[in-house]
Design a protein around this motif. Structure first.
Motif, PDB file in Angstrom:
ATOM      1  N   ALA A 198       0.837  -1.209   0.000  1.00 52.90           N
ATOM      2  CA  ALA A 198       0.000   0.000   0.000  1.00 52.90           C
ATOM      3  C   ALA A 198       0.870   1.257   0.000  1.00 52.90           C
ATOM      4  N   ARG A 199       1.999   1.196   0.717  1.00 50.54           N
ATOM      5  CA  ARG A 199       2.914   2.345   0.701  1.00 50.54           C
ATOM      6  C   ARG A 199       3.400   2.629  -0.732  1.00 50.54           C
ATOM      7  N   ILE A 200       3.693   1.561  -1.467  1.00 51.16           N
ATOM      8  CA  ILE A 200       4.101   1.743  -2.870  1.00 51.16           C
ATOM      9  C   ILE A 200       2.998   2.474  -3.638  1.00 51.16           C
ATOM     10  N   GLY A 201       1.771   2.009  -3.474  1.00 48.52           N
ATOM     11  CA  GLY A 201       0.649   2.632  -4.181  1.00 48.52           C
ATOM     12  C   GLY A 201       0.496   4.094  -3.809  1.00 48.52           C
ATOM     13  N   GLN A 202       0.653   4.384  -2.519  1.00 48.79           N
ATOM     14  CA  GLN A 202       0.493   5.767  -2.064  1.00 48.79           C
ATOM     15  C   GLN A 202       1.578   6.668  -2.645  1.00 48.79           C
ATOM     16  N   ILE A 203       2.783   6.141  -2.728  1.00 48.81           N
ATOM     17  CA  ILE A 203       3.876   6.921  -3.331  1.00 48.81           C
ATOM     18  C   ILE A 203       3.573   7.202  -4.800  1.00 48.81           C
ATOM     19  N   MET A 204       2.998   6.213  -5.485  1.00 49.88           N
ATOM     20  CA  MET A 204       2.610   6.450  -6.882  1.00 49.88           C
ATOM     21  C   MET A 204       1.534   7.540  -6.943  1.00 49.88           C
ATOM     22  N   LEU A 205       0.524   7.402  -6.085  1.00 50.07           N
ATOM     23  CA  LEU A 205      -0.552   8.394  -6.073  1.00 50.07           C
ATOM     24  C   LEU A 205       0.014   9.787  -5.806  1.00 50.07           C
ATOM     25  N   ASP A 206       1.004   9.854  -4.931  1.00 46.42           N
ATOM     26  CA  ASP A 206       1.599  11.136  -4.561  1.00 46.42           C
ATOM     27  C   ASP A 206       2.770  11.518  -5.473  1.00 46.42           C
ATOM     28  N   LYS A 207       2.831  10.925  -6.615  1.00 45.76           N
ATOM     29  CA  LYS A 207       3.813  11.260  -7.659  1.00 45.76           C
ATOM     30  C   LYS A 207       5.263  11.245  -7.156  1.00 45.76           C
ATOM     31  N   GLY A 208       5.553  10.206  -6.349  1.00 48.26           N
ATOM     32  CA  GLY A 208       6.934   9.999  -5.927  1.00 48.26           C
ATOM     33  C   GLY A 208       7.290  10.634  -4.604  1.00 48.26           C
ATOM     34  N   GLU A 209       6.352  11.353  -4.016  1.00 45.46           N
ATOM     35  CA  GLU A 209       6.626  11.996  -2.736  1.00 45.46           C
ATOM     36  C   GLU A 209       6.238  11.066  -1.594  1.00 45.46           C
ATOM     37  N   TYR A 210       7.086  11.035  -0.572  1.00 45.07           N
ATOM     38  CA  TYR A 210       6.730  10.250   0.603  1.00 45.07           C
ATOM     39  C   TYR A 210       7.274  10.941   1.834  1.00 45.07           C
ATOM     40  N   ASN A 211       6.395  11.230   2.747  1.00 45.27           N
ATOM     41  CA  ASN A 211       6.782  11.821   4.034  1.00 45.27           C
ATOM     42  C   ASN A 211       7.630  13.085   3.826  1.00 45.27           C
ATOM     43  N   GLY A 212       7.208  13.890   2.856  1.00 39.70           N
ATOM     44  CA  GLY A 212       7.888  15.163   2.637  1.00 39.70           C
ATOM     45  C   GLY A 212       9.134  15.089   1.765  1.00 39.70           C
ATOM     46  N   LEU A 213       9.482  13.880   1.342  1.00 40.71           N
ATOM     47  CA  LEU A 213      10.649  13.730   0.460  1.00 40.71           C
ATOM     48  C   LEU A 213      10.210  13.250  -0.913  1.00 40.71           C
ATOM     49  N   GLN A 214      10.886  13.747  -1.935  1.00 42.19           N
ATOM     50  CA  GLN A 214      10.616  13.288  -3.298  1.00 42.19           C
ATOM     51  C   GLN A 214      11.560  12.114  -3.574  1.00 42.19           C
ATOM     52  N   LEU A 215      11.017  10.891  -3.577  1.00 40.30           N
ATOM     53  CA  LEU A 215      11.866   9.700  -3.726  1.00 40.30           C
ATOM     54  C   LEU A 215      12.370   9.543  -5.154  1.00 40.30           C
ATOM     55  N   PHE A 216      11.585  10.049  -6.104  1.00 43.05           N
ATOM     56  CA  PHE A 216      12.000  10.013  -7.511  1.00 43.05           C
ATOM     57  C   PHE A 216      11.228  11.102  -8.251  1.00 43.05           C
ATOM     58  N   PRO A 217      11.693  11.467  -9.438  1.00 42.19           N
ATOM     59  CA  PRO A 217      11.073  12.604 -10.136  1.00 42.19           C
ATOM     60  C   PRO A 217       9.583  12.389 -10.432  1.00 42.19           C
ATOM     61  N   VAL A 218       8.828  13.458 -10.382  1.00 43.26           N
ATOM     62  CA  VAL A 218       7.386  13.437 -10.666  1.00 43.26           C
ATOM     63  C   VAL A 218       7.108  12.800 -12.021  1.00 43.26           C
ATOM     64  N   LYS A 219       8.012  13.044 -12.974  1.00 44.42           N
ATOM     65  CA  LYS A 219       7.727  12.570 -14.341  1.00 44.42           C
ATOM     66  C   LYS A 219       7.751  11.045 -14.451  1.00 44.42           C
ATOM     67  N   VAL A 220       8.308  10.374 -13.453  1.00 38.92           N
ATOM     68  CA  VAL A 220       8.245   8.905 -13.437  1.00 38.92           C
ATOM     69  C   VAL A 220       6.786   8.455 -13.412  1.00 38.92           C
ATOM     70  N   VAL A 221       6.029   9.031 -12.480  1.00 39.77           N
ATOM     71  CA  VAL A 221       4.613   8.651 -12.362  1.00 39.77           C
ATOM     72  C   VAL A 221       3.820   9.197 -13.538  1.00 39.77           C
TER      73      VAL A 221
END
Lengths: 441, 441
Positions: free
Chosen positions: A327-350
């Motif tokens: 579910a955390r993976i899904g949420q990171i996708m929904l949030d366009k790569g952002e998790y807990n205030g950090l951008q884990l990967f560029p928005v354009k990935v999603v």
């Protein structure tokens, strides 16, 4: 055919299930035992010290992915074969926020092709659900465990693994470390004479390669058997002369037709993409997945992947993980790569994944339940009004992301037959119903 | 002999190592490559996509426990065979307190039988150390990783596993759930006609059973081979007619002489004790170890255990765990079962182990390096002036507890030969030197 199944991971894709007749219930699929009647705890698989002979699920039996044994197996893969860790690291898990909503159980929907309404709660049973977690606006609104799974356990992701492999590749593309237009042969010279050598990275990512590769299980000479043998982590017979492991097998795959014109769902594309990721990063897919995702998302549990005989993680289907972590993976996708205030990967990935792939190429593959959809970077894109897309695996695995509803839904399941076309009718309309309910709240 | 090793866990006990001649260094053991020269990262085991044929460590090769391959293998067992999780649960790890002391590296001691002083730092190399952690008064004063290990990794505990099995049994005894005076046959009727049936639980716990069981590896009819075949998690040949798994094998062991008179270090006692624990608790050893220890001690990492073909964890040697988590176990022993303000098990559990076993029975086994010692509940008790006792495993594994010095020392290693008698001369005097240094601080 059964001896073909011995001890190998790819059988997961081949598991059609053995018919066992039980008392019919509303939630029963055709002639199979119902979800309730096939609960692994009720059937006492592997219970006892030692378990009695008729309750054992073990190698080299050919049927541990057959129903109803698969209801146990999908939570216990590591007990049957070698695996490699996907480490969560050492930091404290970051618990999910909760806003549970009991009303979801009472929502109703009409299954595709049916004229009878079904409640959400009934659908869980109809779909042989092992775990269901729904997040809305970043909070868990629904979480239930059945069968072999609990919050400490892990469930096999099957082909949802592909979507993570695709995600990792998209990250490398977005960060400029992998050129999607490159020919695979320029990255992996060993594949120069195979079908993959003349394909672009993007064609592999979107499975629009054209491969002479048959998954016709009824044909003893089908390519799937050579693949299965190569991938098998268990020792080969002395007579075995074929390739060892995923990578050596991929070198043998020949082209058939022109790349880029049609979508063809073939797991070996994911294995090739795993190889590309490893070659570009110098890391195994397990390591790269750990470093970029699992150690960064407050995961509660380590995940793991099955491996071939030489330690290659199965990028096409080998992942096993906890429900909340999926579910955390899904949420990171929904949030366009952002998790807990950090951008884990560029928005354009999603953005690249959400946009979807070539619908015409996809249409040629003839998925009626997914008509109008596409496949992009190993994610299934529905192109519906909610912009939904999903990771999907046989026997009912899904991470379903509905951007319009700000909803992430993860279901792991052990549906008696592999094909999701059998479970989609009681799943996709149910997801839509929950999404609409949540949007109206 | 090599084909006897194929694919089985018990080979860990049989690994004598293959001699490879290298440049001698101070830290080199006889004719083996030195610790530095045999670093697995230096030798590139399993490096590459795929690893080249001469760098592969895999089933069914017979030699993955041989030196220098074992320097890789001891951190990667799960990639070679099926395993079962020992869950740490979901709560946040409780980090250890630190008070690092660099001066330890410069301490000197005289190795047993030598006339040359050696520094502590030199001993790490001489002993092919993979991980070393020392706690004093509850704080980490020393922590180093080498070879295959790092803080995210896990190292095989080998026969230290036995000490945890013994600890679990002592807990059940102290809590009144297991009567140490009971005959094993009253708990496990299946063992009635075996040697274990007429032994008491305590005799099994202290390995004073008298068993017709040969570990003479040169004898092709030695019992160890039948045990190895039974325990092997990999598929049996079609011709195989023997027992399946640890438990069925144990039923076949015959008595030889009188129980209770002599210590005989035989792994099958630990497997029997594992069976007793499972029968009494209704749980696998992995589950019980997780519930009573791993979930209660703020562990940073899940551990795991290898299993036989029917999911029985190897109670005699199957554990793989993180260095810090092994140190937590030692600290809990030092603190007589207390951890973070909670009493995890009764004080008398540790008191029973500390007190030691029958020294006369122990003396008959002829361990010169451990003369005057005893074996109690699968812990080695030195009966020295510090009241030290230890978990020990082949190739140099130890959790060493020195109550007088309030010191816990954990070393995991990949010493070229299995027997600890070869590594004790540069280990036990070194531990004593550190203990005395810490006491004088």
């Amino acid at each position: 055919m059964s001896q073909r199944f011995i001890g190998s991971m790819p059988v997961a894709f081949l598991a059609f299930g053995l018919s066992i007749i039980g008392t019919p219930t509303f939630a029963q699929y055709e002639n199979y035992l119902s979800a309730e009647a096939s609960e692994p705890r009720k059937l006492d698989w592997m219970v006892g010290t030692p378990p009695p002979a008729d309750k054992r699920i073990m190698q080299p039996q050919s049927d541990y992915f057959s129903f109803p044994k698969l209801r146990w197996t999908l939570c216990h893969i590591r007990e049957l074969m070698p695996t490699q860790q996907v480490s969560r690291g050492l930091s404290a898990p970051l618990p999910l926020d909760y806003a549970l909503d009991d009303a979801i159980d009472r929502l109703t929907f009409t299954p595709t092709g049916s004229d009878q309404r079904m409640t959400w709660e009934e659908s869980l049973s109809a779909n042989y659900t092992d775990g269901m977690l729904i997040m809305h606006k970043g909070k868990v609104v629904y979480e239930k465990y059945f069968g072999c799974l609990n919050q400490l356990g892990k469930h096999t992701a099957m082909s949802m693994t592909k979507s993570l492999t695709g995600l990792l590749a998209e990250i490398l593309v977005a960060e400029g470390k992998l050129d999607e237009k490159s020919l695979v042969s320029t990255i992996i010279p060993e594949l120069k004479d195979s079908a993959f050598g003349s394909a672009t990275v993007r064609q592999v990512m979107n499975m629009t390669t054209s491969l002479a590769y048959s998954e016709n299980y009824a044909d003893p000479n089908a390519d799937i058997w050579a693949y299965t043998s190569a991938a098998d982590p268990l020792p080969k017979s002395k007579e075995y002369q074929g390739p060892i492991g995923y990578f050596e097998y991929l070198e043998t795959v020949k082209q058939e037709g022109k790349h880029g014109e049609a979508f063809g769902y073939k797991t070996i594309n994911s294995d090739t993409l795993g190889w590309i990721i490893s070659r570009v990063t110098g890391k195994k897919v397990t390591e790269f997945l750990s470093e970029r995702i699992w150690q960064k998302m407050g995961a509660e549990l380590d995940a793991y992947m099955t491996v071939d005989a030489i330690g290659t993680p199965f990028a096409g289907g080998g992942l096993t993980a906890g429900l909340r972590d999926m579910a955390r993976i899904g949420q990171i996708m929904l949030d366009k790569g952002e998790y807990n205030g950090l951008q884990l990967f560029p928005v354009k990935v999603v953005e690249s994944i959400e946009k979807g792939g070539n619908k015409n190429a996809f249409a040629k593959a003839g998925y009626t339940a997914l008509a109008g959809g596409s496949y992009k970077s190993m994610w299934w894109v529905f192109h519906n009004s909610h912009g939904a897309y999903a990771a999907r695996g046989v026997h009912g695995q899904t991470i379903y992301i509905d951007p319009a509803a700000e909803m992430v839904l993860v279901r792991v399941a052990s549906f008696p037959v592999a094909s999701n076309s059998k479970i989609d009718p009681t799943s996709l309309p149910a997801y839509q119903a929950v999404a609409e309910y949540l949007m109206a709240k």
